[in-house]
Design an enzyme around this catalytic site. Structure first.
Site, PDB file in Angstrom:
ATOM      1  N   GLU A  75       0.819  -1.216   0.000  1.00 52.39           N
ATOM      2  CA  GLU A  75       0.000   0.000   0.000  1.00 52.39           C
ATOM      3  C   GLU A  75       0.855   1.269   0.000  1.00 52.39           C
ATOM      4  O   GLU A  75       0.605   2.212   0.743  1.00 52.39           O
ATOM      5  CB  GLU A  75      -0.955  -0.009   1.204  1.00 52.39           C
ATOM      6  CG  GLU A  75      -1.891  -1.201   1.183  1.00 52.39           C
ATOM      7  CD  GLU A  75      -2.912  -1.222   2.314  1.00 52.39           C
ATOM      8  OE1 GLU A  75      -2.649  -0.632   3.364  1.00 52.39           O
ATOM      9  OE2 GLU A  75      -3.972  -1.833   2.107  1.00 52.39           O
ATOM     10  N   ASP A 102      -8.534  -8.451   4.097  1.00 49.86           N
ATOM     11  CA  ASP A 102      -8.262  -7.333   4.987  1.00 49.86           C
ATOM     12  C   ASP A 102      -9.343  -7.158   6.058  1.00 49.86           C
ATOM     13  O   ASP A 102     -10.168  -6.252   5.941  1.00 49.86           O
ATOM     14  CB  ASP A 102      -8.144  -6.049   4.136  1.00 49.86           C
ATOM     15  CG  ASP A 102      -7.517  -4.910   4.909  1.00 49.86           C
ATOM     16  OD1 ASP A 102      -7.099  -5.130   6.039  1.00 49.86           O
ATOM     17  OD2 ASP A 102      -7.453  -3.799   4.355  1.00 49.86           O
ATOM     18  N   GLU A 144     -12.555  -1.694  12.280  1.00 50.24           N
ATOM     19  CA  GLU A 144     -12.495  -0.966  11.006  1.00 50.24           C
ATOM     20  C   GLU A 144     -13.632  -1.340  10.051  1.00 50.24           C
ATOM     21  O   GLU A 144     -14.429  -0.490   9.664  1.00 50.24           O
ATOM     22  CB  GLU A 144     -11.139  -1.230  10.334  1.00 50.24           C
ATOM     23  CG  GLU A 144     -11.022  -0.552   8.992  1.00 50.24           C
ATOM     24  CD  GLU A 144      -9.677  -0.812   8.318  1.00 50.24           C
ATOM     25  OE1 GLU A 144      -8.790  -1.414   8.942  1.00 50.24           O
ATOM     26  OE2 GLU A 144      -9.525  -0.393   7.158  1.00 50.24           O
TER      27      GLU A 144
HETATM   28  C1  GCU Z   1      -6.079  -1.743   6.078  1.00 49.35           C
HETATM   29  C2  GCU Z   1      -6.328  -0.380   6.631  1.00 49.35           C
HETATM   30  C3  GCU Z   1      -5.148   0.518   6.502  1.00 49.35           C
HETATM   31  C4  GCU Z   1      -3.925  -0.185   7.074  1.00 49.35           C
HETATM   32  C5  GCU Z   1      -3.746  -1.526   6.416  1.00 49.35           C
HETATM   33  C6  GCU Z   1      -2.655  -2.352   7.052  1.00 49.35           C
HETATM   34  O1  GCU Z   1      -6.007  -1.687   4.685  1.00 49.35           O
HETATM   35  O2  GCU Z   1      -7.425   0.196   5.984  1.00 49.35           O
HETATM   36  O3  GCU Z   1      -5.423   1.691   7.206  1.00 49.35           O
HETATM   37  O4  GCU Z   1      -2.804   0.602   6.897  1.00 49.35           O
HETATM   38  O5  GCU Z   1      -4.912  -2.276   6.561  1.00 49.35           O
HETATM   39  O6  GCU Z   1      -2.995  -3.282   7.759  1.00 49.35           O
HETATM   40  O7  GCU Z   1      -1.487  -2.094   6.844  1.00 49.35           O
END
Ligand code: GCU
Length: 863
Positions: free
Chosen positions: A303, A382, A410
């Site tokens: 990400e 996730d 979340e």
């Molecule tokens: C999810 C979450 C993110 C977080 C990511 C992770 O996608 O929305 O905010 O950074 O998980 O676990 O790294």
């Protein structure tokens, strides 16, 4: 109750709530606000009244302090006056003080024995820890046993944790915000530094210790580089000091690019000698400040975070560079398997994010140093409301593994919805991966016993350099300054996480009962009711969000909260469900799909490969089927989608009534705190239900056998009313509003802002008393006001309300669609029902519809 007395009652409730909020703010944040309440018990006079720590280690002192505090509360109504003591010490200390009793060996330093010993004509209780840390956990266990059953069991209690790593992760940023936190600002950081007031951190550590949690990673897995700056490390040493008396070791997330970002090197290639030297020096610097530092958490190549892939290196290369430098200090690396490409090609039927962790990490099995623990989320996507267990747990037999769970909700309602997650976690822990065609439940993999003999456990390094260190459980907690997790009942999740990490053989019901007795009441009827609510909450949430393995059908590039069914499609993030006109679900079979099912060991793979043997609750995760496909009980997929959403929303509505039945039996402040949360949830469950149901009705064209979907006979749409000032707007996504449209009070005829708008319906149903539910949008950034009148007269004490909740999203959306109920309004044909909305800044007093139902408090409908 007539409307006047209801009005008085509401006013009183408001006053009590305000006083409660003020008193909470005035009161320092403490562990007593969670489960360490130590409410008085009916104690026998044989409970020793004295506490005697045998050693002088800080952990034993903490244990003694907690026992004194706990006993003072528990025995406050029946004080004991005797000369007996509760002696606390290590096994060696206890043996020296009580040579007459045989204390068994406790090889795990964190384990303990609780027993009784006769000495000088008195009966003492003893807590013997493997080491002082075990004594601390023993003290909390004893207090828990007393809170629950009022006495010590006849025979000795022995307990050791199932797995050595039991950590919470906080995703706190240095500026005090919290990634995916739903309970206010950070208790650790503010303004780029560690906070001056660390009392809440100390209290948090106390809470964590009470359920055996021994590590806390304090910062966000994203953007972590600044946490290795010298000034910040000094700050962090203070935070570590605040948690140390409770045996909670500090860990931090690190950015793999730190050598370049803050170290001034030209590279962060983990195999570059200069990079290795930088990490070694940095780690030495950390240990000079924090001698018991626990280790690093790493999010890399994920990400947008940098990682070893930039240099063609593997996660093992990166993890081992850190691990080698941490090993001399007894530190560990929690390397996250959450590595995937979020620019996948959505048009490629073989592309599958679910495959990523296994594809990347399985080939590296055996290549990690012993103090690397691969940390894997429970499912391959996730933290969705339901996913299959990640196949990676079965794919790493030579590597220590940790299971990452989310305590912060979340994708499961962000603490505005009651969702007790222990049943989900328990299913994961008990899931049998059948590695090598033999029993290998996830809990045994985490304990390090599935593929190897236990390695001696505890906090020490492995006995040989060759064997893995042992794994554990990581809970992403997201606690904040708002009563830890905001909602009081959400704390059951933090409690359950710690208890399951200590003993994954506990059941969610047992844990719920323990928690409720300590946190809410020991009254049997209350315990039963609250536990039943907790146990039904995850299934209900799954039902009204994303059942059958669809995952939480929310906008995945947005807030991860309200409904947004297509939000996960048509983009590179790979959270796809591939709903089309003919059918729904993602084909992940080996035969015709992405091949993901084949990542499981054969026995499990066979179950998922075959549509007939795939469990219904994961059907659409593994298979694309027509809407008319029949589930195991013969019901079609589409009908199940309709039914489950109606059932889920009905359960949420029941929670309100069940909670109301506790009035007078529980702490009024707790009662008043929770009631509006459950009322909100019941309303938002309807938003979810209607969104998903009308979406699939339109897409499939197949009607609901029970005629409910898309058919709301008691609903009056805002866009059908006579509007003054209000404008009809399209809602995006369309399914988040009834028939896709709402009205919004934004611009006046000359383009200037509206001062107020109104909407009016002429009532033409049967005469009677009705509860009027008004579905409106409560936008951030302003507090719009509303008034409901009938024929120009106020519709009662509840007829004026403000949109003052704090809900996500600055646009009109299912995230902020919410309802207000004006009860018991008398209506007859021809009456003019009118709502006036006064916008406030960005909050445009938008309305979706009103819905009339026979008044629950009407004399005609008394119950
Ligand atoms: C999810 C979450 C993110 C977080 C990511 C992770 O996608 O929305 O905010 O950074 O998980 O676990 O790294």
């Amino acid at each position: 109750m007539d409307s006047r007395s209801k009005h008085i009652r509401r006013a009183l409730l408001l006053a009590i709530t305000t006083i409660w909020i003020l008193s909470q703010n005035a009161r320092a944040q403490s562990a007593d606000q969670a489960w360490l309440k130590y409410a008085p018990i009916h104690a026998s006079s044989s409970i020793p009244s004295n506490v005697l720590p045998l050693g002088d280690s800080p952990l034993e002192q903490s244990a003694a302090q907690e026992l004194k505090r706990g006993l003072a509360g528990l025995l406050s109504e029946s004080p004991a006056h005797n000369s007996s003591v509760i002696a606390i010490g290590t096994v060696n200390e206890i043996r020296a003080a009580y040579p007459q009793i045989a204390i068994p060996d406790v090889p795990d330093p964190e384990g303990f024995v609780l027993t009784q010993a006769r000495k000088n004509n008195r009966i003492d209780w003893v807590i013997a820890g493997g080491r002082d840390r075990g004594a601390l956990y023993g003290a909390f266990a004893l207090l828990r046993i007393l809170s629950e059953s009022q006495k010590l069991p006849g025979s000795a209690v022995r307990s050791t944790p199932a797995m050595p790593i039991r950590w919470v992760d906080e995703w706190d940023n240095a500026d005090g915000s919290i990634e995916r936190g739903y309970a206010g600002r950070s208790i650790f950081f503010e303004g780029g530094k560690v906070r001056d007031d660390l009392k809440p951190v100390e209290e948090y550590a106390r809470l964590l210790a009470s359920v055996g949690i021994n590590g806390c990673n304090v910062n966000n897995v994203n953007n972590a580089a600044a946490f290795l700056e010298p000034q910040m490390l000094q700050n962090l040493a203070r935070a570590a000091g605040a948690m140390r008396p409770w045996g909670v070791r500090l860990a931090i997330s690190v950015d793999i690019a730190s050598p370049q970002k803050i170290g001034g090197l030209a590279t962060y290639d983990p195999l570059d000698p200069k990079v290795k030297a930088w990490w070694s020096a940095k780690i030495d610097e950390i240990y000079a400040l924090i001698p018991d530092f626990a280790g690093f958490t790493v999010k890399a190549d994920s990400e947008g975070q940098p990682g070893p892939a930039s240099y063609g290196r593997t996660p093992a290369d990166a993890a081992n560079t850190l691990a080698a430098a941490l090993a001399p200090h007894n530190g560990v690396v929690l390397y996250r398997a959450f590595v995937y490409n979020h620019h996948l090609d959505w048009t490629d039927p073989k592309a599958d994010r679910a495959r990523a962790a296994y594809d990347i990490f399985h080939p590296l099995d055996g290549k990690f140093l012993p103090n690397v623990i691969v940390q894997t989320k429970e499912g391959p996507i996730d933290f969705q409301v339901r996913e299959p267990v990640s196949p990676l747990f079965g794919g790493l037999t030579e590597t220590s593994q940790a299971l990452e769970l989310q305590i912060t909700q979340e994708y499961t309602g962000q603490q505005r919805h009651l969702v007790y997650l222990a049943p989900m976690w328990k299913e994961v822990l008990d899931f049998d991966m059948r590695v090598g065609d033999r029993s290998t439940p996830i809990k045994s993999i985490l304990a390090g016993t599935a593929f190897h003999q236990p390695i001696g456990g505890g906090l020490g390094p492995p006995r040989t350099g060759l064997r893995p260190w042992g794994g554990g459980m990581i809970g992403v907690a997201g606690v904040g300054r708002d009563a830890w997790l905001g909602s009081p009942l959400a704390l059951a999740n933090l409690y359950a996480f710690g208890r399951l990490a200590w003993d994954p053989n506990l059941t969610p019901e047992q844990i719920a009962e323990e928690w409720t007795r300590q946190s809410v009441s020991a009254d049997e009827a209350v315990v039963q009711k609250v536990d039943a609510m907790l146990m039904r909450s995850w299934p209900a949430y799954e039902n009204y969000t994303g059942p059958l393995g669809l995952q939480t059908l929310t906008d995945i590039t947005g807030t991860h909260y309200g409904p947004g069914i297509e939000g996960s499609e048509n983009n590179g993030w790979g959270q796809w469900h591939r709903a089309d006109r003919e059918g729904v679900g993602m084909d992940r079979t080996v035969a015709t799909g992405t091949g993901y099912a084949g990542q499981y060991p054969p026995e499990v793979a066979n179950i998922y490969e075959n549509v007939a043997t795939t469990p219904d609750d994961l059907l659409l995760f593994f298979h694309h089927v027509p809407y008319a496909y029949k589930l195991h009980d013969g019901k079609t997929v589409i009908q199940y989608l309709y039914d489950s959403h109606y059932e889920g929303a009905a359960t949420a509505a029941q929670f309100v009534r069940e909670w109301e039945s506790l009035k007078g039996r529980i702490d009024p402040a707790l009662y008043e705190n929770m009631l509006p949360r459950l009322e909100y949830q019941a309303g938002h469950a309807i938003v979810w239900r209607d969104a998903v149901v009308q979406y699939f009705l339109k897409l499939s064209g197949i009607p609901d056998e029970h005629g409910r979907a898309g058919n709301y006979p008691n609903r009056l749409e805002a866009e059908d009313a006579k509007l003054t000032g209000y404008q009809v707007v399209d809602i995006k996504p369309w399914e988040d509003a009834s028939r896709g449209k709402a009205i919004s009070c934004t611009q006046g005829p000359q383009g200037g802002a509206q001062r107020s708008c109104s909407t009016e319906w002429v009532y033409n149903g049967a005469a009677g008393n009705y509860d009027i539910a008004i579905q409106y949008f409560d936008l951030q950034g302003g507090v719009a006001k509303f008034t409901l009148t009938v024929n120009g007269q106020s519709a009662g004490p509840e007829a004026n309300w403000s949109a003052d909740a704090s809900l996500p999203n600055r646009h009109l959306h299912g995230d902020n669609s919410t309802r207000h109920i004006v009860p018991n309004v008398e209506l007859k044909p021809g009456d003019a029902i009118r709502i006036e909305g006064i916008p406030d800044g960005p909050d445009s007093a938008a309305l979706d519809y009103i819905e009339l139902s026979p008044a629950t408090n009407s004399p005609l409908n008394s119950h």
